[in-house]
Each structure stands twice: as C-alpha cells, then as structure tokens.
Design a protein around this motif. Structure first.
Motif, PDB file in Angstrom:
ATOM      1  N   ASN A  68      10.698  -4.994   3.814  1.00  0.00           N
ATOM      2  CA  ASN A  68       9.621  -4.397   3.032  1.00  0.00           C
ATOM      3  C   ASN A  68       8.372  -4.318   3.898  1.00  0.00           C
ATOM      4  O   ASN A  68       7.928  -5.315   4.459  1.00  0.00           O
ATOM      5  N   VAL A  69       7.793  -3.131   4.033  1.00  0.00           N
ATOM      6  CA  VAL A  69       6.612  -2.924   4.871  1.00  0.00           C
ATOM      7  C   VAL A  69       5.467  -2.442   3.990  1.00  0.00           C
ATOM      8  O   VAL A  69       5.581  -1.418   3.307  1.00  0.00           O
ATOM      9  N   PHE A 115       7.088  -3.014  -2.288  1.00  0.00           N
ATOM     10  CA  PHE A 115       6.443  -3.893  -3.265  1.00  0.00           C
ATOM     11  C   PHE A 115       5.374  -4.730  -2.585  1.00  0.00           C
ATOM     12  O   PHE A 115       5.388  -4.944  -1.382  1.00  0.00           O
ATOM     13  N   TYR A 116       4.441  -5.189  -3.385  1.00  0.00           N
ATOM     14  CA  TYR A 116       3.451  -6.163  -2.918  1.00  0.00           C
ATOM     15  C   TYR A 116       3.145  -7.103  -4.080  1.00  0.00           C
ATOM     16  O   TYR A 116       3.424  -6.811  -5.246  1.00  0.00           O
ATOM     17  N   THR A 117       2.583  -8.241  -3.769  1.00  0.00           N
ATOM     18  CA  THR A 117       2.166  -9.207  -4.777  1.00  0.00           C
ATOM     19  C   THR A 117       0.652  -9.260  -4.796  1.00  0.00           C
ATOM     20  O   THR A 117       0.024  -9.504  -3.761  1.00  0.00           O
ATOM     21  N   LYS A 123       4.125  -9.129  -9.043  1.00  0.00           N
ATOM     22  CA  LYS A 123       4.873  -8.345  -8.074  1.00  0.00           C
ATOM     23  C   LYS A 123       4.886  -6.899  -8.544  1.00  0.00           C
ATOM     24  O   LYS A 123       5.394  -6.576  -9.613  1.00  0.00           O
ATOM     25  N   VAL A 124       4.308  -6.012  -7.737  1.00  0.00           N
ATOM     26  CA  VAL A 124       4.196  -4.602  -8.086  1.00  0.00           C
ATOM     27  C   VAL A 124       5.132  -3.805  -7.172  1.00  0.00           C
ATOM     28  O   VAL A 124       4.949  -3.772  -5.954  1.00  0.00           O
ATOM     29  N   THR A 125       6.137  -3.174  -7.760  1.00  0.00           N
ATOM     30  CA  THR A 125       7.065  -2.341  -6.993  1.00  0.00           C
ATOM     31  C   THR A 125       6.715  -0.876  -7.219  1.00  0.00           C
ATOM     32  O   THR A 125       6.652  -0.415  -8.357  1.00  0.00           O
ATOM     33  N   CYS A 126       6.474  -0.156  -6.128  1.00  0.00           N
ATOM     34  CA  CYS A 126       6.093   1.254  -6.196  1.00  0.00           C
ATOM     35  C   CYS A 126       7.285   2.136  -5.837  1.00  0.00           C
ATOM     36  O   CYS A 126       7.856   1.995  -4.758  1.00  0.00           O
ATOM     37  N   HIS A 127       7.619   3.038  -6.744  1.00  0.00           N
ATOM     38  CA  HIS A 127       8.708   3.991  -6.535  1.00  0.00           C
ATOM     39  C   HIS A 127       8.083   5.359  -6.282  1.00  0.00           C
ATOM     40  O   HIS A 127       7.451   5.934  -7.172  1.00  0.00           O
TER      41      HIS A 127
END
Length: 212
Positions: A68-69, A115-117, A123-127
């Motif tokens: 994850n980057v 994703f980032y926290t 935890k926010v996952t971006c699609h």
C-alpha cells in the motif's frame, strides 16, 4: 450507506500511465470505512478495444504480496495513493511491452485502491472509480500497459482492464458499501454504468480467452 463525516477535502490529480487520481479526504468517526475517489480515465466499451490498446494481455493469479503506497500532498488529512500488487502469470496472450513475460513469472501491477489511517484511528480505503482490488488466489485476465520508469504494469483505464475469471466475484466495489464524505456528490456512488460495461467485457474476454 450514507454517513456524514467532517473532513478537509482538497482535490489533486496525479497522472499514472493514463489515469488521474483524486485525493481522498479526512474521516473522523468510525473504525473502518470505504469511500470513492473520482478520476478522469480512458473509456473502453469492449474487450476488442482493450486488446487493441493493451501492450500486454495475460491471465494471472493474485499472490499475497502487495504494498500500500500513500502520499501526503501537503494538505492536512489529504492523500493520494495506490497499491503495488504481485501476480503470477498463468498464460500470456499478448506481449508488446519489450519485457520478458513467461508462465510462472511474477509481475508487479499497479491497482487503483489504497488506504490510510487518520489521526483518530479510522482506516479509510479509497476506491478510484469504484475499483476493487484483486483477491489473493483468484485468477484474472489483465489488459496492461508497462511503465519503464516505474517498472510496473498498469491496468488499462485503471478499472476496465481487470477481468475476474470467476463470475461470482464482484466487478466493481459496490455502492451499497460506500461511505460518502461531506461535499462528495452522491451520484458518484452510482456504479451501474461501470458494472454494465464490465459485465459485457467479462463475457467477451472469457469467450475470447477461454481455457481449453
């Protein structure tokens, strides 16, 4: 699912191959959410169009290896990113990339999800454009371009060039699981258009590249 979450949203485009990513903003409640990031991208409406524009067409199996980057754009709680995923090549249908690709090789794929926290532990996952990452152990037909500078392969259009072979696997991240951030147009959550095109492309791809 609709949920208002206070955040500081700033838009930033990042060009990766032919896809532009929009940064996701801050969410300050809850433990884990999924949200959308819009992107301007190339539109393909058939497997034939994808094949004609792809450097590489392969059948692969997703491995467990992924990175994850995320990038801090200099605005508080605003990020862009992607995931670098490793896949094992099962079949090579086309290769004009000038890179050696053999059955059994592992190649790195850029996926438009990250994703980032945030500072409060959410935890926010971006699609990006409803993109749903490949699942370890599952097989896919991928229409790809190669970046010599980055030494990775990118999925054509960022979305439409990834075809799950299993018809039980979701083609895009479903709108029903999306948390909309404040200021995010809710029409962005409509995934019916993407699903309709991808269902057609999957049918055509499986017919074109069906296993003996």
């Amino acid at each position: 699912m609709k949920k208002k979450i206070a955040h500081n949203l700033c838009i930033m485009f990042v060009i990766i191959i032919s896809t532009e990513l929009i940064a996701c903003g801050k969410a300050n409640t809850g433990k884990e959410i999924d949200t959308l990031a819009d992107a301007k991208t190339d539109l393909y409406k058939s497997a034939a169009e994808l094949e004609a524009n792809a450097m590489v067409v392969v059948r692969v199996e997703k491995t467990e290896e992924e990175e994850n980057v995320i990038k801090d754009v200099g605005v508080p709680y605003t990020y862009y990113g992607y995931t670098k995923s490793m896949v094992e090549v099962k079949e090579v249908m086309k290769n004009l990339s000038e890179q050696s690709i053999e059955i059994g090789d592992n190649i790195q794929i850029l996926e438009n999800q990250f994703f980032y926290t945030d500072e409060e532990g959410t935890k926010v996952t971006c699609h990006v454009n409803h993109y749903k990452m490949m699942e370890p152990g599952n097989e896919y037909i991928l229409y790809l371009k190669y970046s010599k500078e980055d030494e990775w392969f990118a999925i054509l259009s960022g979305v439409f060039g990834k075809i799950p072979i299993s018809e039980d696997e979701e083609l895009v991240f479903p709108s029903s699981k999306v948390t909309f951030l404040d200021g995010q147009p809710q029409q962005d959550g409509d995934d019916s258009y993407e699903k309709k095109i991808m269902e057609k492309i999957r049918e055509e791809s499986l017919e074109q590249y069906k296993k003996d």
